[in-house]
Structures are given as C-alpha cells and as structure tokens.
Design an enzyme around this catalytic site. Structure first.
Site, mmCIF file in Angstrom:
data_model
loop_
_atom_site.group_PDB
_atom_site.id
_atom_site.type_symbol
_atom_site.label_atom_id
_atom_site.label_comp_id
_atom_site.label_asym_id
_atom_site.label_seq_id
_atom_site.Cartn_x
_atom_site.Cartn_y
_atom_site.Cartn_z
ATOM 1 N N ASP A 29 -15.042 -26.428 -3.031
ATOM 2 C CA ASP A 29 -15.194 -25.448 -2.042
ATOM 3 C C ASP A 29 -15.459 -24.158 -2.535
ATOM 4 O O ASP A 29 -14.684 -23.709 -3.620
ATOM 5 C CB ASP A 29 -13.942 -25.424 -0.980
ATOM 6 N N ILE A 30 -16.568 -23.453 -2.079
ATOM 7 C CA ILE A 30 -16.918 -22.251 -2.532
ATOM 8 C C ILE A 30 -15.844 -21.163 -2.471
ATOM 9 O O ILE A 30 -15.903 -20.237 -3.177
ATOM 10 C CB ILE A 30 -18.299 -21.818 -1.967
ATOM 11 N N GLN A 92 -14.900 -25.202 12.968
ATOM 12 C CA GLN A 92 -15.999 -25.877 12.096
ATOM 13 C C GLN A 92 -16.862 -24.562 11.884
ATOM 14 O O GLN A 92 -17.415 -24.070 12.867
ATOM 15 C CB GLN A 92 -16.691 -26.852 12.826
ATOM 16 N N HIS A 98 -17.335 -32.765 7.324
ATOM 17 C CA HIS A 98 -16.822 -32.596 5.840
ATOM 18 C C HIS A 98 -15.097 -32.548 6.234
ATOM 19 O O HIS A 98 -14.860 -32.222 7.236
ATOM 20 C CB HIS A 98 -16.943 -31.374 5.205
HETATM 21 P P1 DGP Z 1 -15.010 -25.494 7.658
HETATM 22 O O1 DGP Z 1 -14.802 -24.088 8.097
HETATM 23 O O2 DGP Z 1 -14.234 -26.571 8.074
HETATM 24 O O3 DGP Z 1 -16.505 -25.959 8.406
HETATM 25 O O4 DGP Z 1 -15.439 -25.450 6.172
HETATM 26 C C1 DGP Z 1 -16.553 -24.951 5.624
HETATM 27 C C2 DGP Z 1 -16.245 -24.882 4.104
HETATM 28 O O5 DGP Z 1 -17.549 -25.119 3.424
HETATM 29 C C3 DGP Z 1 -15.776 -23.612 3.770
HETATM 30 O O6 DGP Z 1 -14.367 -23.783 3.234
HETATM 31 C C4 DGP Z 1 -16.662 -23.204 2.801
HETATM 32 C C5 DGP Z 1 -17.681 -24.274 2.340
HETATM 33 N N1 DGP Z 1 -18.764 -23.903 1.983
HETATM 34 C C6 DGP Z 1 -19.754 -23.302 2.720
HETATM 35 N N2 DGP Z 1 -20.955 -23.092 2.187
HETATM 36 C C7 DGP Z 1 -20.757 -23.446 1.009
HETATM 37 C C8 DGP Z 1 -21.523 -23.870 -0.244
HETATM 38 O O7 DGP Z 1 -22.781 -23.163 -0.370
HETATM 39 N N3 DGP Z 1 -21.141 -24.206 -1.431
HETATM 40 C C9 DGP Z 1 -19.694 -24.882 -1.390
HETATM 41 N N4 DGP Z 1 -19.218 -25.312 -2.533
HETATM 42 N N5 DGP Z 1 -18.836 -24.856 -0.250
HETATM 43 C C10 DGP Z 1 -19.526 -24.042 0.609
#
Ligand code: DGP
Length: 133
Positions: A29-30, A92, A98
């Site tokens: 996660d980023i 979300q 995810h």
């Molecule tokens: P949620 O809030 O449950 O919808 O989680 C979405 C997650 O996705 C959040 O923790 C950050 C992650 N995320 C968003 N954009 C990116 C990205 O471009 N790359 C990665 N690795 N993670 C991302």
C-alpha cells in the site's frame, strides 16, 4: 475507466509487487503507514464485495491466505489483520475491490481494531432488523 488499481494490473502504474497469479495481485500500500501493509486485488475490475462473484472472492481469499502464511512462516511476523471497506460510507476510497493485509508482531503497538463509540440500539432490536434466519 479511470481506475488506479487497473493501471497497476496493466503495469501502467508502478508498484512494489508482492505476489501475482492468474486471478489476483498483491502489492504494498502506498500509504506505507504500517510495515508490510499489503493490498490484495482481483485482476478483474470489481467495485467491491457487493458485486463480487463467489469464484473471484475465493481466489482472493486463497491469495490472502497464501501471503498471510508467507508473512508468518518466512518473514518474522506473528499475526495478521485483514481489513476491507465497501462503499464510501464504510470508508472505501478506491473503487476496485481490495483487502488490506496488516502483518503484526507481538507488542507492535499497532491498533488495527478501533475503539467504537458504542451502539445506539439494544441487541434485540438490531437482531430483529438484521437476521436472515
Ligand atoms: P481503501 O481506503 O480501503 O479504499 O484503501 C485504498 C488504499 O489504496 C489506500 O490505503 C491507499 C492505497 N492506494 C491508493 N492509490 C494507490 C497507488 O497508486 N498505489 C498503491 N500501492 N496503493 C494505493
């Protein structure tokens, strides 16, 4: 469709990939808010669990289990939290299904289970509203 996770699947957007098979991928996660915070997604674009077919859900769960065992057996972790949000009211933020894997160590001081503020209804009332059987 402008979906950031679909772009990660095609390689258009880079990620730190943890695992890939025919149906799923997993990557860091980023947010980098917790060591090892991992996101598991289906390769098929699905909004969230509410529109997910059972076969895909099974594939995602298999991947979650595989990665969780790897983190515990090979990477020095002792526990795993699995988190998932469906629709904006449930926080979300990316609308491609995810699941978050949060690897845990004994006494790591991470609180992955929030202190909810208390229910508004008695169990009997909420049970009447929700029960399926
Ligand atoms: P949620 O809030 O449950 O919808 O989680 C979405 C997650 O996705 C959040 O923790 C950050 C992650 N995320 C968003 N954009 C990116 C990205 O471009 N790359 C990665 N690795 N993670 C991302």
């Amino acid at each position: 469709m402008d979906c950031i996770f679909c772009k990660i699947i095609t390689g258009e957007k880079p990620c730190f990939m943890i695992y890939e098979d025919a149906f799923t991928i997993a990557f860091l996660d980023i947010a980098n808010d917790v060591d090892g915070h991992t996101v598991v997604i289906p390769k098929k674009h699905i909004r969230n669990i509410l529109d997910c077919d059972n076969e895909t859900l099974g594939n995602i769960m298999n991947t979650i289990k595989h990665i969780s065992n790897h983190y515990i057996n090979d990477c020095g972790y002792q526990g795993i939290n699995i988190l998932n949000a469906n629709e904006s009211s449930a926080q979300q933020s990316v609308f491609h299904l995810h699941f978050h894997i949060i690897p845990r160590k004994d006494n790591d001081n991470i609180n992955a289970w929030p202190d909810f503020t208390g229910s508004q209804h008695r169990l009997e009332e909420i049970h009447k509203l929700l029960k399926l059987c």
